[in-house]
Design a protein around this motif. Sequence first.
Motif, mmCIF file in Angstrom:
data_model
loop_
_atom_site.group_PDB
_atom_site.id
_atom_site.type_symbol
_atom_site.label_atom_id
_atom_site.label_comp_id
_atom_site.label_asym_id
_atom_site.label_seq_id
_atom_site.Cartn_x
_atom_site.Cartn_y
_atom_site.Cartn_z
ATOM 1 N N SER A 15 0.813 -1.216 0.000
ATOM 2 C CA SER A 15 0.000 0.000 0.000
ATOM 3 C C SER A 15 0.850 1.270 0.000
ATOM 4 O O SER A 15 0.480 2.264 -0.625
ATOM 5 C CB SER A 15 -0.952 0.014 1.188
ATOM 6 N N ASP A 17 0.404 3.933 -2.893
ATOM 7 C CA ASP A 17 0.001 5.294 -2.556
ATOM 8 C C ASP A 17 0.963 6.309 -3.146
ATOM 9 O O ASP A 17 0.557 7.338 -3.687
ATOM 10 C CB ASP A 17 -0.080 5.441 -1.040
ATOM 11 N N THR A 42 -6.111 3.641 -0.990
ATOM 12 C CA THR A 42 -5.378 4.288 0.101
ATOM 13 C C THR A 42 -6.027 5.591 0.544
ATOM 14 O O THR A 42 -5.485 6.291 1.381
ATOM 15 C CB THR A 42 -3.920 4.553 -0.313
ATOM 16 N N LYS A 51 -4.117 1.479 5.294
ATOM 17 C CA LYS A 51 -3.330 2.627 4.836
ATOM 18 C C LYS A 51 -4.207 3.879 4.782
ATOM 19 O O LYS A 51 -3.781 4.962 5.151
ATOM 20 C CB LYS A 51 -2.721 2.318 3.453
#
Length: 78
Positions: free
Chosen positions: A12, A16, A50, A76
């Motif tokens: 993640s 992101d 995210t 996240k």
Amino acid sequence: MANMFEVYKNYSNLYDELINHEDYNNNLFQFLNNEICWDNRVVCEFGIGTGRVTRNYIDKIHKAYVFDNSEHMINKAK
């Protein structure tokens, strides 16, 4: 090399970082804030990932129901 499903499930932070560089001109933020009145709304967002899109409106709404099939991404987003 990890495929997109493995990245989404396990990485993640990298995901992101990647998606936050996609819109380096901040067009999404401008569109969401110019075209949609978020004031005190209840929002349902599927595929939150995210939380990149959610961050654009979360301070303006009353409540959000957000969903994703990856617990890793939801963590996240929190």
